[in-house]
Every structure is written in structure tokens, then in C-alpha cells.
Design an enzyme around this catalytic site. Structure first.
Site, PDB file in Angstrom:
ATOM      1  NE  ARG B 255      -7.563  -1.569   1.436  1.00  0.00           N
ATOM      2  CZ  ARG B 255      -6.758  -0.699   2.034  1.00  0.00           C
ATOM      3  NH1 ARG B 255      -6.804  -0.532   3.324  1.00  0.00           N
ATOM      4  NH2 ARG B 255      -5.888   0.006   1.318  1.00  0.00           N
ATOM      5  CG  HIS B 259      -9.862   2.880   3.702  1.00  0.00           C
ATOM      6  ND1 HIS B 259     -10.392   1.932   4.546  1.00  0.00           N
ATOM      7  CD2 HIS B 259     -10.400   4.068   4.074  1.00  0.00           C
ATOM      8  CE1 HIS B 259     -11.211   2.531   5.408  1.00  0.00           C
ATOM      9  NE2 HIS B 259     -11.234   3.810   5.136  1.00  0.00           N
ATOM     10  CE1 TYR B 268      -2.350   1.564   1.804  1.00  0.00           C
ATOM     11  CE2 TYR B 268      -2.741   3.918   1.483  1.00  0.00           C
ATOM     12  CZ  TYR B 268      -3.230   2.631   1.568  1.00  0.00           C
ATOM     13  OH  TYR B 268      -4.552   2.394   1.424  1.00  0.00           O
TER      14      TYR B 268
END
Lengths: 326, 357
Positions: B255, B259, B268
Site C-alpha cells: 500500500r 489507508h 506508523y
């Protein structure tokens, strides 16, 4: 005319509709060879084949989720979940998908399906087998919640539920599954959804109930008549959407209302009926609306379940209080 | 071999530099289909950036980007036949647009309007599923109906790696195996479920091996390689349609984006890891391959981007020109026939609108 128990009436409704419509498919745990844990599908797999009466793996969420996919393809799945206590893994599918699919696709994909589950206490069943949580589903927009209380209404309402173009949660009061027989004509005729049934005419007080509690409510009405109180008894049958007009009409004549249900009291279907009576029937009311219900406790295990269940005496006491209110 | 080590091969055609590692599948022979795959990936990338910009300027709601996932959708979409059904998750633009979903419909949906789920084409495809893995269950039911009616069709459902931790995923692959249903579960393993990396998601070395627990086929494919995805999903669909043999296709990707537009992956995720992943991304290698083997020129490449830009601009114009829903439209699709209760509430709503506008 045939004489059936409520359970036999459920099976006969299946048999009729499986025969009449090849899109109807029954699925669930043990519904095939075993005929269901209560035998509601006894012999149906033999007659209609294993593709139409389908034994599934033990997985409630995918049973309901699979039925949603079937319904989207134009099948009419009837799901059996063995007990209401085992419906919760499937609640995600019921609330997030079955109840919403028509709305979110603006009618492009619809969800004509029936989710059946036996519910309620009184048969000395193990833990998690006796609860009444119909209010959870009645609260969710997009669902119909239907509860029969006699063999004839089980037959007619189940046929109506199967033919309905939207999802129906069909809860069967297992305490009265085999409690008595009734003559029912096996003619495939459905009864109307979204309508109460007036089971007993009366002029003094309106008793409102559904499911297995109808039995005690009618018994109470019989005893009350011996002391000069003439009770009208209404079987709500379709909990949601609620036919409040029939109840309002009755209360406009009697002025008093006692609601009887086995489920816990707070935030229940009885609360909704009472709120609607307060909102639209306040001028008819001669006494506060009373509720005779299960308690806001965990359902006791079977040895003590009678203490929890609303019995005839509690109903009569509530009616007396209502009658004495000035 | 230990019990947990399945040594599943990852199917690859294009290496990260754009070299073919094995012969091109026959079905992709000729330039047109290859350029189609590339075009879908470029269009998805261009659309994606435009959608994020729309969100940043307040013209679109929260939007989940597809950056880095383009090859998966490109391959899946091309592998599917019109008569198959797609049950997608929310990061599936490249598949959806090949199914006939309009770019403006995708915008209308993420712009907060249900009409974006009322597709003009592909009446049987499901809208995207936001609750994780729930759609896998629906795919099994659609597959059941196809088999029940003796149709030569199959279902593709998609999900991310996080979804494979959910009960609905296990229940679905299990029932698909037990009932021999024509369904392919494509898992976009982009290594992150919002902030949780795959290592925290499962001790399984691969997601494909989860198939073996339920007795179905499990295949791994390089999800940055549109040719490999196309080939693997084509074969999986043939097995599904012809032999009612369900499968899991684990497509390995990364990815490259947050998100959603509401997320900030820098909280993160290590920048170095992201930089490394960028070197493997799907568009660069495909362009290099087209250039070296199919005489794809920079001029053609620029023209393609211009063309995709203009297609996306048209979609944005169509989205912005979409008239508002009628007031109270949300009352109208709850049931086939409105209930008395809803009619009453709708009247109350209109009375309120009349009083206060």
C-alpha cells in the site's frame, strides 16, 4: 382440513412454497437429513432434494451472508438458525447488509429472504437457548420482524414472509411449538404482514402481546371475564413495522392497556407501544399503560426460568391495578 | 518441511525491471491487450490522485486510495467475463472500471450519495463493501445461485490482508470448499491493515496457505505484475466455472498510500520501507516492458496520460453536475412498498422542511 401443531404448520408452509416456487431454497445447520433440531424441515430434503434443502457448515454469519448473495440473484432463501441465542454472529450480515441492500443500491439489488429462529423460554433448554431479543431487530430500519402465535398464523405469516420482497426476521415461539393442534387449510394462502390480529373482543382493557405469551394473555383474559373484566386481546404478530392503528383503535374504546412480553422490559417493544400510546392515544387513556414482562436480568437457567416468565397471575394483577386506577 | 511451511511459489511474469521471466500468456498476445492493462493502471492512478485532491479541497468525502494496487485490479478485471459477478471491497477501482462502473459513479459514492451504488452497467455486481470480509459471504451465495441454475459463470470477491483474520473470510472459504462453489477469493496482500502490519495479523507465512486448511486451491502471485495477476485469475476462474473449484489468489503488493484520506501512514510506517516498495510498483515495470518489447514510445506514454487526464476531468465534471437527490429521497428505498410508519415520518419530515426550509 388438516390439524397441525405450530411446528407442523411451519413445515407445511415450507412444503407448499418449495413446491410452488423453484427459487425457494431452505438452508441451515441440520435442516437436511435430520430435518432440523426441532424437525421443522422434517422430510423436506427427501422430497425437494439436497440443492433446495441445504445442510450448511456450522457458521451462522456465512449462512446469512450466503443467503444475501442468493437473494441478490433472485433466489428466495429461508435461513434456519437453530436458536435465537446463536443469531448474534450473523447480526453483522443482517444489520449491515440484508437490511440495507435495497436502500444502498437504490433498489438495484434487493434481499428477499427469511431468517427463522426459535426463541423464548419455557422448554427447560440449556443456557443461551431461551432468550427473547426481538427488540434488537425491531429497532433496525429495513427489517421486518414477524412472530406467529398459533398454527394458522404460523402457516399464513410464514408464506407471506417468504413471498415478501424484503428481508424478514421470523421468530418462532418454541414454547408453543407442539402445544396444541389447530385446523388449518393447506391452501397456500398467506396472512397479511404489518397487521395485528384481534384475538378476543372486549370493552374494559386492551391486552397486547405476541408469541408464546399470547397463551397466558388469553388465559388471563378468560379468568378476568369471570370477575367481570372484559379484556380485548391483540396479537401484534408483526413487531416491526408496528400496526399501531389497531392498538390505538382498541385503546380508544377500552381506555386501558396492559402489554405482555417475555423479553426484558427496558427499551423493549412494549416501550415503543407505550410511547406511541402516550403520543397519539393520551386522550383515550384512563390509566397508565402497564407492562408485564421479563426482568432486566440475564435469563435464569431453566430451573428458575418460571420466576422470570410473565405468568397469568402477574397479568391479572396488572389488569386489576389498571382497572382500579382512577 | 515443518507443518507451517508450505513453500508456495509466487507466480511472476514481469520482474521489477520489466523483463519477462517466462513466455507471455497466449491470451495476451499482441499489443492491444497489453496496452489495455497499462491504460487501466494509468487511468486508476490518475483518477486516484484526482480523487485525493477533490477530498483535500472538500469536494469529496473520505476516500481510500488505490496507489500501488493498480496491477491487481487491472489483471482481475481483464480476466473476468461479462457474465461473471464482482463482489468488491473498497480498494478496487481498477477492477470496477473494467466491469463498466463509471468513474463518476465511484465519485458519487465517495461523495456521500447512494446513487453511486446504482451502477449503470453490470446490474449484478455488488457495490463496495465497507465492513471487512462480509462481502466474501455474499460471493458464496451468488456462486450458489449460479451453480443451482447450471450457469457457466463465476464470482470474484476481493479483500485485503486484514480481512483474512476475520471469521467471515474463514466461513466463506470453508463453505465454498464444502459446497464446491464457483468463486475466486482475491486477497490484496498490501501488507498493511491501516497501521497493523501483516506480521501482527497472522503467524501464517502466506495467506494463500489458508486455502489448504479448507481444502481449496491457494495460489500466490506478484500483485505488482498485471500479466501474472491476469494469468493466475484467468486460470482460477476457469477452474471455478468449469469444475466448481474455488480458490484463494493471494496477490502480493504494497500500500503505497495512506489507508484513506483520513489516515497518516507516516505515524506508523518507516519511510525506508516505503521507498523500497516504490521501486517494485506496478506501473514502472509495465512501461519498461512495453518500451523494450512493444515499441512503446514516450510520446505514446504522454498521450496516454493526457487522455486519462481528460477522461478523469470529464468524470469530475459529471460528478459535480450530478443534481442533488430529492429531499427525503432516503425514505424511498427501505422496502419495496413504503410502510405506514415510514409514510408518516416522511410527512413529518416534509412538514418540517416546509416550516423551516
Amino acid at each position: 382440513m388438516a390439524e397441525w401443531t405450530l411446528l407442523e404448520a411451519v413445515k407445511q408452509a415450507f412444503a407448499w412454497e418449495l413446491g410452488a416456487d423453484e427459487n425457494v431454497v431452505v438452508l441451515g445447520e441440520d435442516v437436511g437429513v435430520n430435518g432440523g433440531v426441532f424437525r421443522a424441515t422434517d422430510g423436506l430434503q427427501e422430497t425437494f432434494g439436497a440443492e433446495r434443502v441445504v445442510d450448511t457448515p456450522l457458521a451462522e454469519s456465512v449462512i446469512v451472508g450466503m443467503a444475501i448473495g442468493m437473494a441478490a440473484q433472485g433466489l428466495k432463501p429461508i435461513v434456519e438458525l437453530q436458536f435465537m441465542g446463536f443469531i448474534y454472529p450473523a447480526v453483522d450480515q443482517i444489520i449491515n447488509h440484508a437490511a440495507r441492500l435495497r436502500n444502498r443500491t437504490r433498489g438495484r439489488i434487493t434481499c428477499p429472504m427469511v431468517i427463522r429462529a426459535p426463541f423464548g423460554g419455557g422448554i427447560h433448554a440449556p443456557e443461551h437457548h431461551s432468550e427473547s431479543t426481538e427488540a434488537l431487530f425491531a429497532h433496525m430500519p429495513g427489517l421486518r420482524v414477524v412472530i406467529p402465535s398459533s398454527p394458522a398464523r404460523a402457516y399464513g405469516l410464514l408464506l407471506a414472509a417468504i413471498r415478501d420482497p424484503d428481508p424478514v426476521v421470523f421468530l418462532e415461539p418454541k414454547r408453543v411449538y407442539r402445544l396444541g393442534k389447530q385446523e388449518v387449510e393447506d391452501n397456500g394462502a398467506a396472512l397479511p404482514l404489518d397487521s395485528c390480529f384481534v384475538l378476543r373482543d372486549g370493552i374494559d382493557v386492551t391486552l397486547v402481546s405476541w408469541g408464546a405469551s399470547i397463551k397466558e394473555t388469553l388465559e388471563a383474559a378468560g379468568k378476568l371475564s369471570q370477575i367481570g373484566v372484559d379484556a380485548e386481546v391483540i396479537d401484534v404478530a408483526t413487531i416491526s413495522p408496528l400496526d399501531i392503528e389497531t392498538i390505538l383503535d382498541s385503546v380508544s374504546r377500552t381506555g386501558r392497556c396492559v402489554i405482555v412480553h417475555e423479553a426484558a422490559r427496558s427499551f423493549g417493544v412494549g416501550a415503543e407501544i407505550a410511547a406511541q400510546l402516550a403520543g397519539e392515544g393520551i386522550t383515550s387513556l384512563l390509566a397508565p399503560v402497564k407492562r408485564v414482562t421479563g426482568f432486566d436480568t440475564v435469563m435464569p437457567l431453566y430451573r428458575y426460568e418460571d420466576q422470570y416468565m410473565p405468568g397469568v397471575n402477574r397479568i391479572i394483577d396488572a389488569v386489576k391495578e389498571s382497572m382500579e386506577y382512577r | 518441511m515443518q507443518g507451517t511451511d508450505f513453500n508456495i511459489e509466487t507466480v511472476e511474469f514481469l520482474d521489477p525491471s520489466g523483463k519477462l521471466k517466462r513466455p507471455l500468456p497466449d491470451a495476451l498476445g499482441g499489443r492491444d491487450k497489453l496496452i489495455h492493462l497499462y491504460r487501466i493502471m494509468v487511468l486508476t492512478r490518475v483518477f486516484d490522485r484526482a480523487a485525493i485532491n477533490l477530498q483535500r479541497t472538500g469536494a469529496l468525502g473520505t476516500y481510500p486510495s488505490n496507489e500501488g494496487q493498480e496491477a491487481i485490479g487491472a489483471g482481475v478485471g481483464l480476466a473476468m467475463q461479462d457474465t461473471d459477478v464482482l463482489v468488491p471491497y473498497y480498494r478496487d477501482v481498477a477492477t470496477q472500471i473494467q466491469r463498466g462502473t463509471l468513474l463518476e459513479e465511484i465519485l458519487v459514492y465517495w461523495g456521500g450519495d447512494e446513487r453511486g451504488m446504482c451502477f449503470s452497467n453490470q446490474a449484478e455486481d455488488f457495490p463496495v463493501s465497507v465492513p471487512i470480509a462480509t462481502q466474501c459471504c455474499h460471493a458464496t451465495g451468488i456462486a450458489y445461485a449460479m451453480k443451482y441454475r447450471r450457469q457457466n459463470r463465476a464470482v470474484v470477491t476481493t479483500c485485503g490482508d486484514g480481512a483474512t483474520s476475520k471469521g467471515d473470510f474463514y466461513e466463506s472459504i470453508n463453505i465454498a470448499g464444502a459446497m464446491k462453489l464457483p468463486v475466486v477469493f482475491v486477497v490484496n496482500n498490501n501488507r498493511w491493515a491501516i497501521s497493523v502490519p501483516l506480521e501482527k495479523q497472522t503467524a501464517a507465512k502466506t495467506i494463500a496457505q489458508k486455502a489448504f486448511a479448507v481444502g481449496i486451491d491457494g495460489i500466490r502471485v506478484d500483485g505488482n505484475d498485471a500479466i501474472a495477476v491476469y494469468q493466475v485469475v484467468s486460470e482460477a476462474l476457469e477452474h471455478a466455472r468449469g469444475q466448481h473449484r474455488p480458490s484463494i489468489v493471494e496477490a502480493l503488493s504494497y500500500r503505497l498510500c495512506d489507508h484513506t484520506t483520513a489516515d497518516d501512514a507516516s505515524r506508523y510506517r518507516d519511510q525506508k520501507e516505503l521507498d523500497q516498495a516504490r521501486e517494485l510498483e506496478p506501473l514502472i515495470r509495465f512501461k519498461a516492458y512495453l518500451q523494450s518489447e512493444h515499441q512503446w514510445s514516450e510520446t505514446e506514454d504522454e498521450a496516454l496520460y493526457v487522455d486519462c487526464d481528460s477522461q478523469v476531468k470529464k468524470a469530475i465534471d459529471a460528478y459535480k453536475a450530478t443534481p442533488d437527490q430529492q429531499p427525503g429521497e432516503f425514505f424511498n428505498y427501505m422496502f419495496a412498498k413504503p410502510t405506514a410508519n415510514l409514510e408518516k415520518q416522511k410527512k413529518e419530515y416534509f412538514a418540517e422542511v416546509k416550516r423551516h426550509g
